[in-house]
Scaffold this motif. Structure first.
Motif, PDB file in Angstrom:
ATOM      1  N   ASN A   1       4.770  -1.918  -8.823  1.00 14.28           N
ATOM      2  CA  ASN A   1       3.719  -1.430  -7.943  1.00 14.28           C
ATOM      3  C   ASN A   1       2.548  -0.864  -8.731  1.00 14.28           C
ATOM      4  O   ASN A   1       1.825  -0.002  -8.245  1.00 14.28           O
ATOM      5  N   GLY A   2       2.375  -1.340  -9.945  1.00 18.95           N
ATOM      6  CA  GLY A   2       1.343  -0.773 -10.811  1.00 18.95           C
ATOM      7  C   GLY A   2      -0.068  -1.055 -10.360  1.00 18.95           C
ATOM      8  O   GLY A   2      -0.985  -0.298 -10.680  1.00 18.95           O
ATOM      9  N   SER A   3      -0.283  -2.132  -9.626  1.00 14.56           N
ATOM     10  CA  SER A   3      -1.653  -2.512  -9.271  1.00 14.56           C
ATOM     11  C   SER A   3      -1.947  -2.428  -7.784  1.00 14.56           C
ATOM     12  O   SER A   3      -3.037  -2.785  -7.349  1.00 14.56           O
ATOM     13  N   ILE A   4      -0.985  -1.991  -6.989  1.00 14.09           N
ATOM     14  CA  ILE A   4      -1.244  -1.938  -5.550  1.00 14.09           C
ATOM     15  C   ILE A   4      -2.090  -0.709  -5.218  1.00 14.09           C
ATOM     16  O   ILE A   4      -2.105   0.277  -5.964  1.00 14.09           O
ATOM     17  N   PRO A   5      -2.823  -0.746  -4.096  1.00 15.85           N
ATOM     18  CA  PRO A   5      -3.667   0.409  -3.740  1.00 15.85           C
ATOM     19  C   PRO A   5      -2.823   1.615  -3.351  1.00 15.85           C
ATOM     20  O   PRO A   5      -1.841   1.499  -2.619  1.00 15.85           O
TER      21      PRO A   5
ATOM     22  N   GLU B   1      -9.270  10.666 -10.176  1.00 12.24           N
ATOM     23  CA  GLU B   1      -7.916  10.711 -10.738  1.00 12.24           C
ATOM     24  C   GLU B   1      -7.267   9.329 -10.763  1.00 12.24           C
ATOM     25  O   GLU B   1      -6.311   9.101 -11.497  1.00 12.24           O
ATOM     26  N   GLY B   2      -7.771   8.412  -9.924  1.00 17.51           N
ATOM     27  CA  GLY B   2      -7.205   7.062  -9.931  1.00 17.51           C
ATOM     28  C   GLY B   2      -6.753   6.548  -8.588  1.00 17.51           C
ATOM     29  O   GLY B   2      -6.250   5.421  -8.487  1.00 17.51           O
ATOM     30  N   PHE B   3      -6.912   7.344  -7.519  1.00 15.10           N
ATOM     31  CA  PHE B   3      -6.570   6.853  -6.185  1.00 15.10           C
ATOM     32  C   PHE B   3      -7.595   5.797  -5.764  1.00 15.10           C
ATOM     33  O   PHE B   3      -8.769   5.839  -6.138  1.00 15.10           O
ATOM     34  N   ASP B   4      -7.141   4.862  -4.923  1.00 18.93           N
ATOM     35  CA  ASP B   4      -8.030   3.793  -4.465  1.00 18.93           C
ATOM     36  C   ASP B   4      -8.766   4.165  -3.184  1.00 18.93           C
ATOM     37  O   ASP B   4      -9.778   3.536  -2.848  1.00 18.93           O
TER      38      ASP B   4
ATOM     39  N   ILE C   1       0.854  -1.198   0.000  1.00 19.58           N
ATOM     40  CA  ILE C   1       0.000   0.000   0.000  1.00 19.58           C
ATOM     41  C   ILE C   1       0.883   1.239   0.000  1.00 19.58           C
ATOM     42  O   ILE C   1       1.992   1.223   0.572  1.00 19.58           O
ATOM     43  N   ILE C   2       0.413   2.290  -0.661  1.00 18.28           N
ATOM     44  CA  ILE C   2       1.134   3.563  -0.692  1.00 18.28           C
ATOM     45  C   ILE C   2       0.188   4.671  -0.227  1.00 18.28           C
ATOM     46  O   ILE C   2      -0.950   4.750  -0.678  1.00 18.28           O
ATOM     47  N   PHE C   3       0.675   5.501   0.687  1.00 16.41           N
ATOM     48  CA  PHE C   3      -0.074   6.673   1.138  1.00 16.41           C
ATOM     49  C   PHE C   3       0.614   7.906   0.553  1.00 16.41           C
ATOM     50  O   PHE C   3       1.792   8.156   0.821  1.00 16.41           O
ATOM     51  N   MET C   4      -0.118   8.663  -0.254  1.00 17.28           N
ATOM     52  CA  MET C   4       0.474   9.752  -1.044  1.00 17.28           C
ATOM     53  C   MET C   4      -0.144  11.100  -0.672  1.00 17.28           C
ATOM     54  O   MET C   4      -1.362  11.283  -0.756  1.00 17.28           O
ATOM     55  N   ASP C   5       0.717  12.033  -0.246  1.00 15.08           N
ATOM     56  CA  ASP C   5       0.265  13.410  -0.024  1.00 15.08           C
ATOM     57  C   ASP C   5      -0.040  14.055  -1.375  1.00 15.08           C
ATOM     58  O   ASP C   5       0.526  13.678  -2.398  1.00 15.08           O
ATOM     59  N   HIS C   6      -0.931  15.034  -1.377  1.00 18.23           N
ATOM     60  CA  HIS C   6      -1.297  15.685  -2.636  1.00 18.23           C
ATOM     61  C   HIS C   6      -0.395  16.872  -2.936  1.00 18.23           C
ATOM     62  O   HIS C   6       0.282  16.919  -3.964  1.00 18.23           O
TER      63      HIS C   6
END
Length: 850
Positions: free
Chosen positions: A630-634, A653-656, A603-608
């Protein structure tokens, strides 16, 4: 001296008066022509000229001076036709004098001259025709002729003198108005500048008195210092009112529209309004559940409107209550937000109602002594309502209370209902709310109306009882899921209610000072009683308490956290490690891409909002550019923007998933359960022993502990830091919370110079990034007012509003520095050399820490 513009304003009704007079004169002339057998063809020309004049007047598409000259020339031609007949020769002077009087209203000397010249030509023509016809001219005829000439000349000159005097007066008035306007502008500028200058020492007074209160051991001195602080806060509010009024009066107030949730607005408003509410006065806020979840308007001014109206009602109500009803009406552009505030206070007379919008006005001396203040409240409210495109009406009678109606247009961003319950058909509510205990019948009606609107709006069923025996009978006959009970009713039946709380959700509606038994299952709904906390209760179950005793775990889950703010990374690492995750951090979008080329994550947590590459671009490049590792991970958006519209934008935009900052544990766990596979989620007893390998790594903080944590947090609360909120974000870890406080304070040495640099360079993009981070970190540790100030600067920077930034930049820096200094002092960390926050470099755990 003639001023065309001013004459137009002063004599703007002359056109209509002239046309009406011309029409009447033409009608009389046509009648006389028919009786005397004059030229018939001229009648059609007179009618046509009248039609032309009225068409020009009604269409109003030609300049004023052109139209009035057309009217005048046609009228003079008609007058000449009248004067060409010998029977009318000696009537010309009287008719023309009347015409000159009418033309005086135009304010134009040239038109008076035209009238005199037309009379001269017409009268001379009549005399010449009389001579040609051989009429006898005796002394009487000659004297009458001379008299008529002089009469028209005299009346014309008199009219010109009147016009000249009027224009002189108008010029003098214009000059006086200009002087008054300039004086008013100077006064407003002076008030604004003085208010800005006073605000700084006032804030210092408030801060210093808070420190003195903490250090004082003399109760009498402490009480006096509390009074000083209260007075300082009152002055600060009045300064804010002066600044708002000055902006409105100078027409410099601007709208800063943004998306907002009515639930968040009311939550913040209720916290602020509590200081105005006495225990003798009930505050009921009734919100229609069908109001859209997210709307767009100037939420800051909307909040001030609501606060002013509610606080005004509370201020002038000694007994009874204040009822706030908020609904919406659908319109083509969105909705009208309808606000109705009704109180049972002292009311107002008709005379007071007429003057209530006046600046600095308060009803009477008695009312002024009761309420205090500057008398700007309703003037500011009215100004903001007009600025937002709405309207406001007030109804009031002496000793019967006041009702204020406000309607404000709003754009709708999210049409979803602002409140809803998950399964209304599965809920069965009980209510032991004895509203008859309130002596004022209006208060009973307010409460009954609110409860009825909640029940109908949410589509749930409710059964009300008025005594404990009926409550027992109700419980025996119906399976209740939720029970709402009043404070007095609870205190009279503690044992019964605590027993019922084992089988259903029980919420007691009470003041904040209520004391419940230890280990109680009863929940508290603090007054004021309003809908959103009720909905939160309805969306919970009796099992929530039991589930809270179990802890969600994500043992071994490999997580990448991307954020350019080091403090956010510290918090995120601590929180995620508590779930047993293996955490890697990155401080930029590009760095996260580089890491993802080498390692695989779950899993990746991404700041905007980050400097350089933002989170959306980084997410898309990880999806497409990173060799499929990591193309398919959340990938979950981790952002300080908590609006529903923002959530939809990130998902589109594509975030899970989407988690707002500061991180709410309930929201985080909901997203984790949603995006991670079920095999990655486990549960264990909340207080089970945690192995050393899984235990969260504390951030090492060198703090010389002179006071207990409770004492330190109590002192922090006194300076305006909501330590309860901060501890909540730190999952109750007091040491971790203190380390964040110190890190926040020590970061001022880096962030304040950056803010100053970007401010002086007018680099609003980077300025926006810094204040965005300040908004998030200050809210994370519980400095809510600084977070709101930073949020306002962030919005201004985003919209390139340099004026607003210039006005508020220094104040935010001062508040930021003050809080940092207070934190260091309270935690005995005044020196950067002696009191340093150490951030450990994570150990290498199986290749997933860096």
């Amino acid at each position: 001296m003639t001023n065309t513009k001013d004459c137009k304003e002063l004599f703007q009704t002359s056109h209509l008066t002239l046309l009406i007079s011309y029409t009447i004169f033409s009608g009389i002339l046509i009648a006389e022509s028919l009786l005397m057998g004059w030229e018939t063809w001229m009648i059609f020309l007179i009618i046509a000229s009248n039609i032309v004049c009225w068409v020009l007047h009604l269409k109003h598409d030609t300049p004023d001076f052109v139209r009035i000259w057309v009217y005048s020339i046609l009228m003079m031609c008609t007058y000449f036709f009248y004067g060409t007949h010998l029977t009318s020769t000696f009537d010309l002077a009287l008719v023309m004098c009347a015409v000159i009087v009418i033309y005086t209203m135009t304010g134009k000397r040239s038109l008076i001259t035209l009238c005199q010249f037309t009379f001269l030509i017409t009268m001379t023509y009549g005399i010449v025709m009389s001579i040609i016809n051989g009429d006898e001219f005796d002394a009487l005829v000659i004297s009458r002729t001379v008299l008529h000439y002089f009469m028209v000349l005299f009346v014309g000159q008199f009219a010109k003198k009147i016009i000249e005097r009027w224009v002189e007066i108008l010029d003098q008035s214009k000059e006086e108005v200009t002087q008054l306007t300039e004086a008013t502008e100077r006064l407003n500028d002076f008030l604004a500048n003085v208010s800005h200058e006073i605000r700084t020492p006032v804030n210092a007074i408030i801060g210093l008195t808070s420190i003195c209160i903490e250090k004082s051991i003399d109760k009498e001195v402490t009480d006096e210092m509390i009074n000083v602080r209260s007075a300082g806060r009152k002055v600060a509010e009045q300064i804010s009112d002066i600044l708002d009024y000055s902006e409105i009066d100078r027409k410099k107030a601007v709208r800063n529209n943004e998306d907002y949730m009515i639930s968040s607005l009311l939550h913040d408003l209720v916290i602020e309004i509590k200081q105005y509410k006495s225990k003798n006065v009930e505050l009921i806020i009734d919100v229609d559940p069908s109001i859209p979840a997210v709307m767009n308007s100037d939420v800051s001014k909307l909040k001030k409107i609501l606060k002013a109206l509610i606080s005004n009602g509370l201020k002038y109500t000694q007994k009874g209550g204040v009822y706030v009803r908020i609904t919406t009406e659908e319109q083509e552009y969105g909705v009208n937000l309808c606000i109705e505030v009704t109180d049972t206070g002292i009311g107002m007379s008709e005379y007071e109602l007429e003057r209530v919008y006046d600046s600095f006005y308060q009803a009477d001396s008695g009312r002024s002594r009761m309420g205090g203040g500057l008398g700007l409240g309703l003037a500011i409210t009215s100004g903001f309502v007009s600025l937002l495109g709405g309207f406001m009406t007030i109804e009031s009678k002496p000793d019967e209370g006041t009702t204020v109606h406000v309607s404000l247009p709003q754009k709708v961003v999210d049409t979803t209902s602002c409140m809803s319950v998950a399964h209304p058909d599965q809920l069965c509510l009980g209510a032991y709310l004895h509203f008859e205990k309130y002596p004022n019948p209006a208060v009973r009606d307010y409460y009954n109306a609110m409860v009825l609107n909640i029940v109908k709006g949410l589509g749930v069923q409710m059964h009300r009882v008025n005594n404990a025996d009926n409550l027992k009978l109700l419980q025996d006959s119906i399976s209740l899921t939720h029970l709402f009970i009043g404070e007095d009713e609870y205190n009279d039946n503690v044992e019964l209610i605590e027993k019922l709380a084992k089988d259903m959700v029980v919420a007691v509606v009470a003041n904040e000072d209520i004391v419940l038994p230890r280990n109680t299952r009863v929940r508290v709904l603090e007054k004021p009683f309003y809908c959103f906390p009720v909905v939160s209760i309805l969306n919970s179950t009796i099992d929530d308490k039991k589930e809270a005793d179990k802890k969600l775990r994500c043992n071994g889950v490999r997580a990448l956290v991307v954020d350019d703010e080091s403090m956010n990374l510290v918090v995120a690492k601590s929180i995620f490690r508590r779930y047993g995750m293996k955490v890697v951090t990155a401080t930029s979008g590009q760095e996260s891409i580089d890491i993802c080329r080498e390692k695989v994550f779950d899993i990746i947590f991404m700041d905007h909002m980050m400097g350089g590459m933002d989170g959306v671009e980084a997410m898309k490049r990880i999806r497409t550019d990173v060799s499929g590792l990591n193309g398919s991970i959340p990938i979950v958006a981790l952002t300080a923007n908590a609006m529903s519209s923002a959530k939809q934008m990130f998902l589109a935009e594509g975030f899970d998933g989407f988690v707002s900052k500061p991180v709410e544990i309930e929201e985080l766990e909901r997203v984790l359960k949603q995006v991670l596979p079920k095999s990655a989620i486990t549960y264990e007893e909340k207080y089970a022993d945690i192995s050393i390998e899984e235990a969260p790594e504390p951030e090492e903080v060198k703090v010389e502990e002179k006071l207990s944590d409770e004492d330190v947090f109590a002192q922090l609360k006194k300076i305006g830091i909501d330590t309860d909120a901060g501890l909540k974000y730190c999952v109750g870890d007091q040491e971790f919370y203190k380390s964040l406080l110190l890190q926040f304070a020590n970061e001022t040495s880096e962030k304040i110079p950056s803010l100053k640099k970007f401010f002086h360079e007018h680099d609003w993009h980077n300025y926006e990034i810094i204040v965005h981070a300040l908004k998030s970190t200050s809210k994370m540790i519980g400095i809510m007012d600084l977070s709101e100030e930073a949020k306002a600067l962030e919005m201004a920077a985003k919209e390139q509003k340099a004026g607003f930034i210039t006005e508020n930049h220094e104040q935010v820096l001062m508040d930021y520095s003050r809080y940092a200094a207070e934190i260091k002092e309270k935690l005995n960390a005044g020196s950067d050399d002696d009191d340093e926050v150490f951030e450990f470099e994570p150990e290498d755990e199986g290749g997933y820490e860096r």
